[in-house]
Design an enzyme around this catalytic site. Structure first.
Site, PDB file in Angstrom:
ATOM      1  N   GLU A   1     -13.948  34.676  34.263  1.00  0.00           N
ATOM      2  CA  GLU A   1     -13.761  36.117  34.111  1.00  0.00           C
ATOM      3  C   GLU A   1     -14.472  36.801  35.265  1.00  0.00           C
ATOM      4  OE1 GLU A   1     -14.373  39.780  30.940  1.00  0.00           O
ATOM      5  OE2 GLU A   1     -15.144  37.800  30.437  1.00  0.00           O
TER       6      GLU A   1
ATOM      7  N   ASN B   1      -7.743  38.871  23.335  1.00  0.00           N
ATOM      8  CA  ASN B   1      -9.139  38.460  23.504  1.00  0.00           C
ATOM      9  C   ASN B   1     -10.011  39.218  22.519  1.00  0.00           C
ATOM     10  OD1 ASN B   1     -11.524  37.345  25.112  1.00  0.00           O
ATOM     11  ND2 ASN B   1     -11.895  39.546  25.216  1.00  0.00           N
ATOM     12  N   GLU B   2     -10.798  38.486  21.744  1.00  0.00           N
ATOM     13  CA  GLU B   2     -11.799  39.075  20.845  1.00  0.00           C
ATOM     14  C   GLU B   2     -11.236  40.240  20.035  1.00  0.00           C
ATOM     15  OE1 GLU B   2     -15.881  37.862  23.196  1.00  0.00           O
ATOM     16  OE2 GLU B   2     -15.168  39.925  23.371  1.00  0.00           O
TER      17      GLU B   2
END
Length: 859
Positions: free
Chosen positions: A283, A596-597
């Site tokens: 990331e 994501n999340e």
């Protein structure tokens, strides 16, 4: 383990309960037996044999009667007639102090769990704000523990001392728990079934404020909490620190069966180690991409980062501004305008905290320029004192946008320094009437595997040395952005770099040129020999913006197009585009992660969003496996992505989290995890926590199919997220202790787990894998303790064990030990030969260490 009835001990001793006498003098050289161990009289003992009423008598004779509260009831006994049943949300209390917790004491109970989740406290003593001690099951580790806080406070800075067990308990099984506070040794200890399971340093004992003693609950923040869902029997407290032999006797086991032992079973096949287990997650955080892995040395090369000339300055007497009226193209809509005052005027870029220079190195420079000036431009690497380290000259400038490419080579006399800038200056024919415009000014050093628009070699080589099985990309919060407009919009990250507009990396606070785009990520997987794990944007941004219904359809189509870009042949639209971008061959793809999340999406829209992506992807690519980021009921998923950022201690004690996982539930991808200790990279404390956690993931890799640490990189000058695996400046980089701990466990690994038991070895976490074809064993042991652990080892199921083997060890003298730019190899693994091995041998594991023993043990 031989069980001996505690009732038999009482009868044999001819004394009141727990007032055992020595059953005869044993030879001095003989190990004591349970029958020969004397136990002191307890200060309180509750047998819970009443079976009726609302009180439980104190069998010690000291009058510490308990009152049943709530729905506490009587249940099936471990010993005697009944036990206390706290399952229907009840507990029992005595309203005065039973032991002085500022002095030595011990607390014991038999426990049979009805549930093995959450925080559950079996015996405690109330203070004003918190319990003085908790004999408990911990939610963060899933294991039994004896826990003490340093003060009667819920201050987050008052870290608890936790003596935790090394296994996850089962429901429906009786366990004997004993917590010991031993001020003379400065430790607390936990025994389970008479075996020493955990110990921790503890010196700051404090006495109860109110003194209420409870069985079946704890006390925290001034409230009664941590309800036990269990049967509890034979609870007792002692005003003394019980010994190991007394712990065994109290549990009814022979002390000989509680001695330390590391036992490795080669005859029983454990889980097959997942072939996809160890990967990497990238990331762009902490300038991991821009100014990090992506080798571009010019900061804000496209002039798109701001409305001002961020990271650029004028040289000479000229002036510079950002110009929106003279774009290079529809992607790069801002250019840098230089108003010339005199010959030699120009522009300078500071790079990412300096531009690195090395002797005998060739750099590739390129720029777009146009203007009224018709002379040549000099492109140079220049020191802060004006020294020119390398230089080149363009062809004459014209009135149209023109690309200029140069090679700048430093001499043997050039220094190794990051105190350099890139300058572009006019010649002697420049005059005050001239104006120049610049766009996409770029400088690349030699790159990993010599790829154009490539990666920084030292950082890419560090990734390769981790032997990754997959690369998860492009993030993370970077995938989502704070708002949808700042997401990783993959279609804008492909093609020539001058046609990529870039975007604001709003999650981490800087501009991304998107030079590190989709194809570059894919080429990295090719260079590393690993599989891509593609994360697709799923209609949710970090600050809560999300889309559903028809508004979601374009994003679903973007994901389908992205998958086609990876996997489609050249007859498909996006496969043809990939070929046009220079890579005709499709990339392999097995896993796609949806978002994501998404547990942060409090709207609950992930159910609908996941379903839309699931249905579209499965219809077009039924072979692909889908990863959900939070549990959903709307559609099935192949893996669930779980993230863990915890203290090293929590990872140490939580290494057995997945041991008792329901094997019928979806498989797990631990996509982000890391011990939080050390900045900008983990210290030894974190490395031990990480290695402990990884032993559990390997041991349970029939459930945890994939794992990847996060974050991967940090520039030392932009350390936004504290703890990261690898750090660097403009010139150099280094691996953290956690990097080496993971590297040891990944590169010294068999294909099948060999069941391993560590008995009475607190502070040790272990996993053993083997290669069935060769008989090679890899026994990984993490010693979190501050003292060497001399350990008897037995290997069962093997015909023989070769007398010589190897040990690879990472260790240090202090938990705060770490690596730095100036001391990059303070902590590195070292391998040495070991001898005198057989099916039984003794090995000493150093303090604060990660060790892998390589043994040849054919079956």
């Amino acid at each position: 383990m031989t069980r001996i009835s505690r009732r038999t001990l009482i009868a044999a001793a001819g004394a009141a309960p727990f007032a055992y006498a020595l059953a005869g003098a044993a030879p001095a050289s003989a190990a004591p037996t349970a029958e020969a161990v004397a136990l002191p009289a307890p200060t309180a003992h509750w047998a819970f044999d009443e079976g009726a009423g609302t009180t439980a008598a104190d069998a010690s004779g000291n009058g510490n009667t308990l009152t049943l509260t709530g729905k506490a009831a009587w249940g099936a006994a471990k010993s005697g007639a009944y036990s206390l049943d706290t399952t229907p949300t009840g507990y029992a209390e005595h309203d005065s102090a039973v032991v002085d917790t500022s002095a030595a004491f011990s607390v014991a109970a038999w426990v049979r769990l009805a549930r093995n989740d959450g925080y559950q406290t079996f015996v405690s003593a109330d203070g004003a704000a918190v319990s003085a001690f908790f004999l408990q099951l911990r939610a963060d580790t899933g294991t039994f523990a004896f826990t003490r806080l340093p003060t009667d406070s819920t201050d987050a800075n008052t870290a608890a001392a936790v003596a935790g067990a090394t296994f996850a308990p089962e429901t429906g099984t009786w366990y004997h728990l004993l917590g010991v506070d031993d001020p003379s040794a400065g430790t607390i200890r936990l025994y389970v079934d008479g075996v020493l399971e955990g110990e921790a340093a503890y010196t700051s004992g404090w006495k109860n404020a109110s003194g209420t003693t409870a069985v079946g609950r704890g006390f925290y923040g001034g409230a009664k909490v941590d309800q036990a869902y269990a049967l509890i029997d034979e609870a007792s407290l002692y005003a003394i620190a019980l010994t190991a032999d007394q712990a065994a006797a109290l549990a009814g086991v022979d002390p000989a069966d509680t001695a330390p032992l590391l036992s490795i079973d080669t005859a029983t096949a454990g889980p097959t180690v997942s072939p996809d287990l160890g990967g990497i997650f990238f990331e762009d955080i902490n300038h991991s991409g821009e100014g990090g892995l992506y080798a571009e040395l010019v900061n804000n090369r496209s002039f798109m980062a701001a409305a001002t000339p961020l990271h650029w300055s004028a040289t000479g007497a000229g002036t510079i501004t950002i110009d929106t009226s003279t774009p290079l193209n529809t992607a790069l809509t801002q250019s840098l305008k230089l108003t010339v005052t005199a010959p030699g005027d120009g522009i300078s870029n500071e790079g990412f905290w300096g531009i690195p220079v090395r002797p005998r190195t060739t750099y590739r420079a390129s720029l777009r320029a146009k203007g009224t000036y018709r002379g040549r431009l000099t492109v140079a690497l220049t020191g802060k004192d004006g020294t020119v380290y390398a230089t080149g000259t363009t062809k004459p400038v014209t009135g149209d946008w023109t690309r200029y490419d140069l090679k700048l080579r430093t001499t043997a006399a050039a220094p190794t320094t990051s105190a350099a800038t890139l300058t572009v200056t006019t010649g002697s024919s420049a005059s005050s009437s001239d104006t120049l415009w610049f766009s996409n000014v770029s400088l690349f050093p030699p790159t990993y595997k010599n790829r154009p628009n490539g990666l920084r070699p030292d950082l890419a080589e560090k990734l390769a040395a981790l032997n990754p099985k997959f690369l998860r990309f492009p993030g993370g919060n970077y995938l989502e952005g704070n708002v949808i407009a700042d997401r990783f919009d993959w279609k804008k990250t492909i093609g020539p770099v001058e046609e990529r507009p870039g975007h604001q990396n709003s999650a981490w606070g800087y501009w991304s040129t998107d030079g590190l785009g989709l194809l570059e990520y894919l080429e990295l997987t090719e260079d590393l020999g690993c599989a891509p794990l593609l994360c697709v944007f799923a209609g949710y941004a970090l600050h809560g913006e999300h889309v559903t219904g028809d508004a979601l359809k374009p994003f679903v189509q973007d994901a389908l197009d992205e998958i086609e870009y990876l996997t489609g042949d050249t007859t498909t639209p996006w496969g043809a585009r990939r070929a046009a971008d220079g890579h005709p061959k499709p990339f392999p793809l097995t896993y796609v992660e949806i978002g994501n999340e998404d547990w942060f999406d409090t709207s609950g829209s992930y159910e609908e969003r996941y379903a839309a992506f699931h249905d579209a992807i499965k219809a077009a690519h039924p072979h692909l496996k889908l990863i959900a980021t939070t549990p959903v009921a709307s559609r099935p998923y192949d893996l669930i992505d779980e993230h863990y950022y915890q203290s090293p201690s929590a990872f140490q004690h939580g290494a057995h989290k997945y041991d008792n996982r329901d094997r019928t539930t979806p498989k797990v991808f631990v996509g982000e995890w890391a011990s939080q200790s050390g900045r900008p990279t983990p210290d030894l404390n974190a490395a031990l926590g990480d290695a402990s956690w990884l032993t559990g993931l390997i041991r349970n890799s029939d459930q945890v199919l994939m794992e990847s640490y996060a974050p991967l990189f940090s520039h030392v000058s932009n350390n936004v997220w504290a703890t990261n695996l690898i750090a660097y400046d403009a010139l150099t980089s280094y691996n953290s202790p956690s990097y080496y701990a993971q590297q040891i466990l990944r590169t010294h690994q068999g294909t099948v787990v060999a069941p391993t038991t560590a008995r009475a070895l607190p502070g040790l976490n272990t996993v053993t894998t083997r290669d069935p074809g060769t008989g090679r064993l890899y026994a990984a042991v993490v010693n979190f303790g501050s003292v060497p652990r001399t350990t008897p080892v037995e290997i069962t199921g093997a015909r023989r064990v070769r007398a010589t083997g190897r040990a690879t060890v990472l260790s240090g003298t202090s938990l705060s030990d770490t690596n730095t730019l100036t001391d990059p190899e303070k902590l590195i693994p070292r391998t040495h030969r070991i001898t005198n091995l057989s099916t039984t041998f003794t090995y000493t594991f150093p303090p604060y260490s990660v060790t892998v023993l390589e043994l040849d043990a054919p079956r």
